[in-house]
Design an enzyme around this catalytic site. Structure first.
Site, PDB file in Angstrom:
ATOM      1  N   SER A 192       0.830  -1.217   0.000  1.00 53.67           N
ATOM      2  CA  SER A 192       0.000   0.000   0.000  1.00 53.67           C
ATOM      3  C   SER A 192       0.861   1.263   0.000  1.00 53.67           C
ATOM      4  O   SER A 192       0.458   2.292  -0.565  1.00 53.67           O
ATOM      5  CB  SER A 192      -0.982   0.006   1.181  1.00 53.67           C
ATOM      6  OG  SER A 192      -0.323   0.238   2.395  1.00 53.67           O
ATOM      7  N   ILE A 197      16.258  -7.523   6.554  1.00 55.88           N
ATOM      8  CA  ILE A 197      17.208  -6.529   7.065  1.00 55.88           C
ATOM      9  C   ILE A 197      18.241  -6.253   5.977  1.00 55.88           C
ATOM     10  O   ILE A 197      18.829  -7.190   5.417  1.00 55.88           O
ATOM     11  CB  ILE A 197      17.873  -7.045   8.356  1.00 55.88           C
ATOM     12  CG1 ILE A 197      16.821  -7.121   9.469  1.00 55.88           C
ATOM     13  CG2 ILE A 197      19.033  -6.144   8.779  1.00 55.88           C
ATOM     14  CD1 ILE A 197      17.285  -7.768  10.744  1.00 55.88           C
ATOM     15  N   HIS A 227       8.276   3.263   8.828  1.00 52.57           N
ATOM     16  CA  HIS A 227       8.089   2.362   9.966  1.00 52.57           C
ATOM     17  C   HIS A 227       6.868   2.832  10.764  1.00 52.57           C
ATOM     18  O   HIS A 227       6.720   4.037  11.010  1.00 52.57           O
ATOM     19  CB  HIS A 227       9.351   2.379  10.850  1.00 52.57           C
ATOM     20  CG  HIS A 227       9.242   1.484  12.033  1.00 52.57           C
ATOM     21  ND1 HIS A 227       9.376   0.115  11.938  1.00 52.57           N
ATOM     22  CD2 HIS A 227       8.973   1.751  13.336  1.00 52.57           C
ATOM     23  CE1 HIS A 227       9.217  -0.418  13.131  1.00 52.57           C
ATOM     24  NE2 HIS A 227       8.970   0.551  14.003  1.00 52.57           N
TER      25      HIS A 227
HETATM   26  C1  GAR Z   1       3.616  -0.619   6.781  1.00 52.18           C
HETATM   27  O1  GAR Z   1       2.795  -0.357   7.893  1.00 52.18           O
HETATM   28  C2  GAR Z   1       5.063  -0.258   7.068  1.00 52.18           C
HETATM   29  O2  GAR Z   1       5.176   0.875   7.889  1.00 52.18           O
HETATM   30  C3  GAR Z   1       5.514  -1.497   7.786  1.00 52.18           C
HETATM   31  O3  GAR Z   1       4.942  -2.560   7.100  1.00 52.18           O
HETATM   32  C4  GAR Z   1       3.726  -2.122   6.526  1.00 52.18           C
HETATM   33  C5  GAR Z   1       3.778  -2.422   5.056  1.00 52.18           C
HETATM   34  O4  GAR Z   1       2.550  -2.129   4.457  1.00 52.18           O
HETATM   35  N1  GAR Z   1       6.937  -1.590   7.793  1.00 52.18           N
HETATM   36  C6  GAR Z   1       7.628  -2.073   8.807  1.00 52.18           C
HETATM   37  O5  GAR Z   1       7.112  -2.524   9.816  1.00 52.18           O
HETATM   38  C7  GAR Z   1       9.129  -2.045   8.626  1.00 52.18           C
HETATM   39  N2  GAR Z   1       9.788  -2.125   9.879  1.00 52.18           N
HETATM   40  P1  GAR Z   1       2.441  -2.005   2.893  1.00 52.18           P
HETATM   41  O6  GAR Z   1       3.080  -3.271   2.306  1.00 52.18           O
HETATM   42  O7  GAR Z   1       0.967  -1.987   2.649  1.00 52.18           O
HETATM   43  O8  GAR Z   1       3.131  -0.762   2.472  1.00 52.18           O
END
Ligand code: GAR
Length: 224
Positions: free
Chosen positions: A20, A103, A120
């Site tokens: 997203s 990572i 994050h």
């Molecule tokens: C998001 O909430 C992002 O902030 C988090 O994963 C999700 C990915 O959503 N990232 C982390 O936790 C990294 N440490 P998305 O695939 O819908 O963008």
């Protein structure tokens, strides 16, 4: 250090899941609010919905399989060397980690120092790592939020570019809080990319200054 540039910014997005945040950046570019071009969307997961989203927008997609690197003494660095080669082939200037659940090693961090961002879902430096919305609720925090930061070797530790805060409500679950935070993620990530594209981010040690800056970051919204 000030990051200045003149042409259309060439961006790669690394994503493992839903995508997203990738979509938010794609939408901002298509709407003209971000002046950049996504030249590669790369995933470590073959069936990542992020890759599917990229395909729908005609963007170059790459699945880079971690398996051939497993078992090597420096398997993570070895994987990142393959990524680096791909990023160089596409003359990438800015790398965005968008739900990239691997990572990154110094191989990428050094090659893209102050040119790789992560989003994050917490107000760093509180709650690095995983399950951070649940941890913020359990800690009793009244505010949560999200952070865009440059990537350094320490996980979720790099210089902070933008943050947005949201309230934690009494009846929040990790899911409802994550959804409220995600709305803000989709605003601040494209905004950070545009600031970079405009050459307005100046990094001094741990601090990132926005040159010719209006106030940035989202307002803190409390329960009424
Ligand atoms: C998001 O909430 C992002 O902030 C988090 O994963 C999700 C990915 O959503 N990232 C982390 O936790 C990294 N440490 P998305 O695939 O819908 O963008």
């Amino acid at each position: 250090m000030s990051i200045k540039r003149t042409d259309v910014l060439r961006v790669a997005v690394l994503a493992s899941g839903r995508g997203s945040n990738l979509q938010a950046v794609i939408d901002a570019i298509e709407a003209g609010t971000v002046q950049a071009k996504i030249v590669a969307v790369i995933s470590n997961k073959k069936d990542s919905p992020a890759l599917e989203r990229a395909r729908l927008h005609g963007l170059p997609c790459f699945f880079v399989d971690p398996k051939p690197h497993v078992g090597q003494p420096d398997s993570r660095e070895s994987y990142d060397r393959e990524l680096l080669s791909l990023l160089r082939q596409h003359e990438v200037e800015l790398v965005l980690l968008a739900g990239y659940m691997k990572i990154v090693t110094r191989v990428l961090v050094e090659a893209f120092a102050n040119r790789m961002m992560n989003i994050h879902p917490s107000l760093l430096p509180s709650f690095p790592g995983l399950d951070v919305q649940q941890k913020a609720i359990e800690w009793g925090c009244k505010l949560a939020g999200c952070t865009v930061h440059f990537v350094t070797e320490g996980v979720d530790e790099g210089p902070i570019i933008l943050q947005a805060a949201v309230p934690i409500l009494d009846d929040d679950t990790a899911g409802t809080l994550a959804a409220r935070i995600l709305v803000q993620e989709h605003k601040i990530y494209p905004r950070a990319v545009q600031l970079f594209a405009e050459g307005r981010l100046r990094v001094e040690g741990r601090r990132v200054f926005v040159e010719q800056g209006k106030p940035v970051g989202e307002a803190v919204i409390g329960p009424s």
